[in-house]
Design an enzyme around this catalytic site. Structure first.
Site, short mmCIF file in Angstrom:
data_model
loop_
_atom_site.label_atom_id
_atom_site.label_comp_id
_atom_site.label_asym_id
_atom_site.label_seq_id
_atom_site.Cartn_x
_atom_site.Cartn_y
_atom_site.Cartn_z
N GLU A 111 20.46 -1.10 3.53
CA GLU A 111 19.69 -2.34 3.32
C GLU A 111 18.30 -1.97 2.85
O GLU A 111 17.89 -0.82 2.98
CB GLU A 111 19.51 -3.07 4.68
CG GLU A 111 20.80 -3.35 5.38
CD GLU A 111 20.58 -3.86 6.81
OE1 GLU A 111 19.42 -4.08 7.21
OE2 GLU A 111 21.59 -4.03 7.49
N LYS A 113 14.26 -2.06 3.29
CA LYS A 113 13.32 -2.16 4.41
C LYS A 113 12.17 -3.05 3.96
O LYS A 113 11.40 -2.69 3.07
CB LYS A 113 12.81 -0.78 4.80
CG LYS A 113 11.95 -0.79 6.05
CD LYS A 113 11.71 0.63 6.53
CE LYS A 113 11.06 0.64 7.91
NZ LYS A 113 9.77 -0.02 7.94
N ASP A 115 8.73 -5.06 4.04
CA ASP A 115 7.43 -4.68 4.58
C ASP A 115 6.61 -5.93 4.96
O ASP A 115 5.70 -6.34 4.26
CB ASP A 115 6.68 -3.85 3.53
CG ASP A 115 5.50 -3.13 4.14
OD1 ASP A 115 5.40 -3.08 5.37
OD2 ASP A 115 4.67 -2.62 3.36
N TYR A 223 18.11 -9.31 9.39
CA TYR A 223 18.90 -8.09 9.24
C TYR A 223 19.53 -7.55 10.51
O TYR A 223 20.05 -6.44 10.52
CB TYR A 223 18.06 -6.99 8.60
CG TYR A 223 16.66 -6.85 9.18
CD1 TYR A 223 16.47 -6.45 10.49
CD2 TYR A 223 15.55 -7.12 8.39
CE1 TYR A 223 15.20 -6.33 11.02
CE2 TYR A 223 14.27 -6.99 8.91
CZ TYR A 223 14.09 -6.59 10.22
OH TYR A 223 12.84 -6.47 10.74
N LYS A 310 11.74 6.14 3.79
CA LYS A 310 10.56 5.50 3.22
C LYS A 310 10.37 5.93 1.77
O LYS A 310 10.40 7.13 1.47
CB LYS A 310 9.30 5.87 4.02
CG LYS A 310 9.37 5.45 5.47
CD LYS A 310 9.04 3.98 5.67
CE LYS A 310 7.59 3.70 5.70
NZ LYS A 310 6.91 3.64 6.95
N CYS A 405 -30.21 -3.71 3.35
CA CYS A 405 -29.66 -4.14 2.08
C CYS A 405 -30.15 -3.22 0.96
O CYS A 405 -31.36 -3.01 0.83
CB CYS A 405 -30.07 -5.59 1.80
SG CYS A 405 -29.53 -6.15 0.18
N CYS A 408 -32.55 -5.44 -1.43
CA CYS A 408 -33.82 -6.08 -1.06
C CYS A 408 -34.44 -5.51 0.20
O CYS A 408 -35.51 -5.94 0.61
CB CYS A 408 -33.64 -7.59 -0.95
SG CYS A 408 -32.69 -8.08 0.51
N CYS A 423 -26.12 -9.44 4.04
CA CYS A 423 -27.57 -9.46 3.88
C CYS A 423 -28.01 -10.90 4.10
O CYS A 423 -27.58 -11.80 3.37
CB CYS A 423 -27.97 -9.01 2.48
SG CYS A 423 -29.70 -9.39 2.15
N CYS A 429 -32.87 -12.08 -2.10
CA CYS A 429 -32.08 -10.90 -2.46
C CYS A 429 -31.52 -11.07 -3.88
O CYS A 429 -30.72 -11.98 -4.12
CB CYS A 429 -30.96 -10.72 -1.44
SG CYS A 429 -29.93 -9.29 -1.75
#
Ligand code: IVH
Length: 667
Positions: A111, A113, A115, A223, A310, A405, A408, A423, A429
């Site tokens: 089957e 797999k 995810d 499944y 996998k 930041c 600024c 920020c 800014c």
């Protein structure tokens, strides 16, 4: 009375049958409109006759607003994981061990797999009674209300022959197309993106509000069947039986008699999986006979009769040169890794997202490290690890998240419970200021003819610090800039002048209030016809509006509580921008296209595509970009694409021309 009860029953059965045709078989036999009409009739009847209420009615799939922490439920059969293998040799080891341990002929079921996030459903007397997440394997969260919103999950089973009680396990998935749509929406709102469909699916399933879950269009593939009285003595036949009861059982499962069959399956799906609508990360091999499964048994963690292979994620190794921190329009700070360019899955990768401070910390990154970059289920490549062996004596500086930041100098903030840093210096800014102006001028907002570079020039020259300043620009201002000729300067001024006709909803969207995207702006202007009304709306008034939740409402009230924003708005008003829905639009609004989804395709004579789009919305319809089972009409002009034409024919979607469309909305 009996008549009513019978009618309710018939409607429920028919609706469930259509749900199944649409979501499990992908083969609808009625239009969405007819479906919606039947659903509405059932809803009205159920409201009128609450004595016939049933938690398994198809109306319950829309989700209630009920919000509670999830209850924990102990799994009757623990939810184990699978042993992983990564090579054909390891698959052969598994196969040979089974052959040795069984010492008799056997079959393997192969089957895919999937995810996503695993789920266990419990059915009693053919009805879904509970849906539980994997949790720690022993106990999980009761997410029944959320799972009920997934249309491919049967609430009541079809056909007979199912055991009085059983469990079925499967994977909840967010299809790629939905994942892309969701992330696009989040990007627009500058909300953190989901890294992959798996995170998006599990995040969605843990939502406290089932209405949000219902809107995200999750899917579920199954499944594994468990119970004391299963219909067959092989795994394969049990899944076939479950398919007949209405479950979505992938039709790619195969019985394999030899190791070569298994290798062929792996080789085929390693490439073919890229064409599937959902994410997969491997294949699963299971001994078919339940008797043999029982003989083989379990280890503490996983069954001895099954294993996962996998697929190799596409991965490359390269050097981390530096990390930069980008500040977005709403102040979110995003760390980005700058890499030595490397080829990965057919494209050259130079940068990778590092997401947030926790991820950087978890990787223990140092400048100059050789890092592994993967493009798995993700859109943006990510750094999955560091090659510690390649670290030299001269270890580069540790990568730390910045505290101030970079643009600024303001100290960053990280709101409690959030992964992102911001920020807070909204008004001072530069990337936030420029970002807001760039957003304001985009096509979907004010459609002013300039790009980010011009915004940059105008800002650097000190001419514009906010959207309103654009309307004070003069020809001589523009001509004083480098590279500006008379013609382009006049074009910009004309474009600014034209933008004064842009409808209110787009002006509102253009302000860039957090969480107020195009759709939310439309909802707001239907409920509040002017900026003034919106400004005066309370939090309570706002959440009354369809699709406006607490988060959006708070963002709006915060916006209007800031005097600087009020000044900006009053200046924009003074320059002549549309601050209310025009009377004609209100007068012309109708519900003639309510519930209809219309796709526009080709070129037209009488109106532009944008005008047709606006007309569809003005009359309560929905404009969609692609033809699907949900499309009611295609408004077709000249040169409609052949692919669309073919799809429309296949799905039986009605095609109308300009005249027919205009007749539909005429008085
Ligand atoms: S069977 C006892 N079959 O993979 C065996 N699992 O690592 C139960 N998964 O938690 C699992 N596709 O979430 C099985 N075709 C498939 C699967 C599958 C995905 C997931 C499942 C499980 C994890 C095991």
């Amino acid at each position: 009375m009996e008549e009513i009860e019978a009618k309710i029953k018939t409607l429920r059965e028919e609706l469930e049958r259509h749900n199944y045709n649409y979501y499990v078989l992908s083969n609808p036999t009625i239009s969405d409109r007819e479906f919606d009409r039947m659903m509405k009739t059932l809803q009205v009847l159920e409201e009128e006759y609450p004595e016939y209420a049933d938690p398994h009615s198809p109306t319950q799939r829309v989700g209630s607003d009920l919000s509670k922490e999830f209850e924990q439920v102990v799994h009757k059969y623990p939810m184990l994981s699978l042993g992983n293998t990564y090579s054909e040799e390891e698959v052969r080891d598994f196969y040979e061990r089974i052959a040795r341990d069984l010492n008799e002929p056997f079959e393997i079921v192969a089957e895919l797999k999937y995810d996503g996030t695993s789920i266990s459903l419990i059915y009693q007397k053919g009805r879904l009674v509970r849906a539980v997440t994997r949790g720690d394997g022993t106990r999980g969260d009761d997410v029944t209300a959320n799972v009920k919103t997934i249309r491919s999950v049967p609430l009541k089973l079809m056909s007979a022959g199912y055991p009085a009680e059983f469990e079925i396990r499967g994977e909840i998935l967010l299809p790629w197309a939905e994942f892309d749509r969701l992330n696009k929406e989040r990007e627009e709102q500058e909300e953190p993106l989901f890294a992959n469909p798996r995170n998006a699916a599990s995040g969605t399933l843990k939502q406290q509000n089932p209405t949000i879950v219902a809107a995200r269009k999750l899917d579920a593939y199954f499944y594994y069947l468990l119970g004391e009285e299963l219909p067959a003595d092989t795994h394969y036949d049990n899944l076939e039986a479950a398919r007949k009861w209405g479950f979505k059982i992938p039709d790619v499962i195969r019985k394999c008699d030899t190791l070569q069959d298994i290798y062929d399956y792996i080789a085929y799906w390693d490439t073919e999986r890229k064409n599937l609508p959902v994410a997969t990360d491997g294949i699963v091999l299971k001994v078919n006979s339940l008797r043999q499964q029982k003989n083989l048994g379990f280890t503490a963690k996983s069954p001895r009769w099954a294993i996962a292979y996998k697929f190799q994620a596409e991965r490359a190794v390269t050097r981390l040169n530096s990390v930069s921190f980008q500040v977005g329009r709403t102040g979110t700070v995003t760390p980005v890794a700058n890499l030595e360019p490397v080829l990965l899955a057919g494209t050259t990768v130079k940068r990778a997202s590092l997401h947030n401070a926790d991820i950087i910390e978890g990787l223990d990154l140092h400048l100059g490290d050789m890092v592994y970059v993967e493009k798995g289920g993700e859109i943006i490549p990510k750094i999955v690890g560091v090659d510690m062996d390649a670290r030299s004596m001269l270890l580069g500086a540790k990568v730390c998240f910045i505290r101030i930041c970079p643009e600024c100098g303001t100290p960053l903030v990280r709101p409690e419970g959030e992964a992102a840093h911001y920020c807070p210096n909204e008004s001072g800014c530069p990337p936030q200021i420029k970002g807001r102006i760039e957003h304001f001028v985009t096509r979907k907002a004010m459609n002013i003819n300039i790009g980010p570079e011009t915004v940059e020039d105008l800002y650097n020259a000190g001419f514009v610090k906010n959207a309103a300043d654009l309307y004070t620009l003069t020809l001589s201002d523009l001509l004083s800039l480098e590279r500006w000729a008379d013609k382009s300067a006049r074009n910009l001024l004309a474009s600014l002048e034209e933008s004064k006709q842009v409808p209110f909803e787009r002006v509102l969207y253009g302000l860039g209030i957090r969480y107020v995207g195009e759709t939310v702006a439309k909802r707001l202007t239907s409920a509040f016809h002017s900026m003034e009304q919106l400004e005066q709306a309370s939090f309570e008034d706002l959440i009354e509006v369809d699709e406006i939740g607490e988060r959006i409402a708070k963002s709006i009230t915060d916006y209007f509580a800031d005097a600087r924003n009020l000044t900006l708005i009053s200046r924009l008003k003074e320059y002549g921008l549309q601050m209310s829905v025009d009377e004609e639009t209100i007068a012309n609004r109708s519900e003639k296209l309510k519930g209809l989804t219309i796709v526009i395709s080709g070129t037209f004579n009488q109106h532009s595509r944008d005008e047709y789009k606006a007309m569809i919305e003005q009359h309560g319809g929905k404009n969609s970009g692609s033809v699907s089972g949900k499309t009611d009409y295609i408004l077709a002009g000249a040169n409609m694409g052949p692919a669309k034409l073919e799809k429309a024919a296949k799905l039986g979607v009605k095609i109308i021309n300009e005249e027919e469309f205009l007749n539909m909305i005429a008085e």
